[in-house]
Design an enzyme around this catalytic site. Structure first.
Site, PDB file in Angstrom:
ATOM      1  N   CYS A  22       0.818  -1.203   0.000  1.00 42.02           N
ATOM      2  CA  CYS A  22       0.000   0.000   0.000  1.00 42.02           C
ATOM      3  C   CYS A  22       0.863   1.269   0.000  1.00 42.02           C
ATOM      4  O   CYS A  22       0.460   2.295  -0.553  1.00 42.02           O
ATOM      5  CB  CYS A  22      -0.905   0.040   1.229  1.00 42.02           C
ATOM      6  SG  CYS A  22      -2.167  -1.253   1.292  1.00 42.02           S
ATOM      7  N   MET A  23       2.036   1.205   0.626  1.00 40.10           N
ATOM      8  CA  MET A  23       2.872   2.390   0.813  1.00 40.10           C
ATOM      9  C   MET A  23       3.834   2.628  -0.348  1.00 40.10           C
ATOM     10  O   MET A  23       4.709   3.497  -0.243  1.00 40.10           O
ATOM     11  CB  MET A  23       3.669   2.266   2.114  1.00 40.10           C
ATOM     12  CG  MET A  23       2.809   2.291   3.355  1.00 40.10           C
ATOM     13  SD  MET A  23       3.787   2.430   4.861  1.00 40.10           S
ATOM     14  CE  MET A  23       4.780   0.942   4.765  1.00 40.10           C
TER      15      MET A  23
END
EC number: 3.5.3.6
Length: 407
Positions: free
Chosen positions: A397-398
């Site tokens: 996600c990052m």
């Protein structure tokens, strides 16, 4: 026009260039009253979150990955005064601020800073007291409010996976599900239109931010140069998958099949990549709850249209047949234990970032799943995760890959 500098044709090809955002003051501008509106369940401690994020970036650079930062690229895209003026107008307009005086005051405030400081302040949000000369011109300006912000912070920005996604040589510039995240996509829009690294390149856009239905990057996975997996989820609409399919098939890219996964529409299953990620050519992490019954649709080009068929086989059989594999290993989050699996799923135990085939970055707190990955021959790079995980997103996600080697 130069050819596109983007190249991502798998989830696991050796990662060469990635886009991150180091958490900033926007995280400290979260309050309990704002958490629901800004899509957070808890408030990370910024100092520790930054230490964890720096450890993440160090893992990547130590493995030969070029790390670019969203905040730097955005500032470098706004050196022209006319571009900067247009960006500020778009940013304030999309914040849907009703008061004319507030909008004018915010514009003057932002433009009083150099591009890098301006970007930081736009991401952080603006507290009323920071804008001491705010003009109260309209009725909407004069109404009393308990909201401490003239414009909301953007604390989700450290999840760079969602606002746009690299596919092949192009991108999906996404329309986010919520207004609070749609402003995030403006940074990507102006970067790809104006940054020296991208402005003179021909970068196809498979899905644009002005679409009426939502698509988010956490639901977009590239399983092979020929196969995409897209989640129909809490954040991505079925109509968006069809729009993407029509555009990417029409362009003559290598992709031939889209697997559309209809996953549960709830917070713990927010995106497909929170319950399913690829860690090697034939190995996947998975949360047991999506194994079945699970609707999966195959989408292929059919003349000028699409051929859409529901697949009735098991997930293993679908992956084997679509990816032309002899066998598939599904590594269940925490082994499917009724206590450990939901806990580690909540902390993104199935959300891994592959930096090469069989090599993944994982959160330290998901120790049960991490041990299972190692038992299955996967090399794990373990990053600290006490604060970053409070945003409900993991290493994938990052990170937004911009270039991967072919597999």
């Amino acid at each position: 026009m130069n050819p596109s500098p983007l190249k991502v044709s798998s989830e696991i090809g050796r990662l060469k260039t990635v886009l991150l955002h180091r958490p900033g003051k926007e995280v400290e501008n979260l309050t309990p009253d704002l958490m629901e509106r800004l899509l957070f369940d808890d408030i990370p401690y910024l100092e520790v979150a930054r230490q964890e994020h720096d450890a993440f970036a160090e893992i990547l650079t130590d493995n030969g990955v070029e790390v670019l930062y969203l905040e730097n690229l955005a500032a470098e895209s706004l050196t022209d005064v006319f571009v900067r003026d247009s960006f500020v107008d778009d940013f304030i307009s999309e914040a849907r601020i009703p008061g004319r005086g507030t909008r004018e005051s915010l514009k003057d405030y932002f433009l009083s800073f150099d591009p890098r400081d301006m970007v930081d302040r736009m991401m952080a949000g603006v507290r009323w007291h920071e804008m001491a000369d705010a003009r109260r011109l309209s009725l909407a300006d004069k109404l009393s409010t308990d909201d401490p912000f003239a414009i909301d912070p953007l604390p989700n920005l450290y999840f760079t996976r969602d606002p746009f996604a690299t596919m092949g040589s192009g991108i999906t510039l996404n329309h986010m599900r919520t207004d609070t995240r749609n402003r995030e996509t403006l940074f990507a829009k102006y970067i790809f239109e104006n940054h020296p690294r991208f402005a003179d390149c021909e970068i196809p856009i498979w899905f644009d931010r002005d679409e009426l239905t939502s698509l988010e990057g956490g639901d977009e996975l590239i399983l092979s140069p020929k196969v995409l997996a897209i989640g129909i989820s809490q954040r991505t609409d079925a109509a968006s998958v069809e729009t993407l399919a029509n555009n990417i098939f029409r362009d003559g890219q290598t992709f031939e099949t889209i697997l559309a996964f209809n996953i549960p529409k709830k917070r713990a299953f927010m995106h497909l990549d929170t319950v399913f990620t690829m860690v090697d050519r034939d190995k996947f992490t998975i949360h047991p709850e999506i194994e079945g019954p699970l609707q999966v649709f195959s989408i292929k080009k059919d003349g000028d249209g699409l051929k859409i068929e529901e697949m009735t086989a098991t997930l293993e059989e679908i992956l084997k047949s679509t990816l032309k594999l002899d066998d598939v290993t599904l590594i269940r989050c925490a082994g499917g234990d009724p206590v450990d699996a939901p806990r580690e799923q909540w902390n993104d135990g199935s959300n891994t970032l592959a930096i090469a085939p069989g090599e993944v970055v994982v959160y330290s707190r998901n120790y049960v799943t991490n041990e299972l990955l190692r038992d299955n021959g996967i090399k794990t790079y373990v990053m600290p995760s006490s604060e970053l995980s409070r945003g409900r997103g993991g290493p994938r996600c990052m990170s937004m890959p911009l270039v991967r080697e072919d597999i």
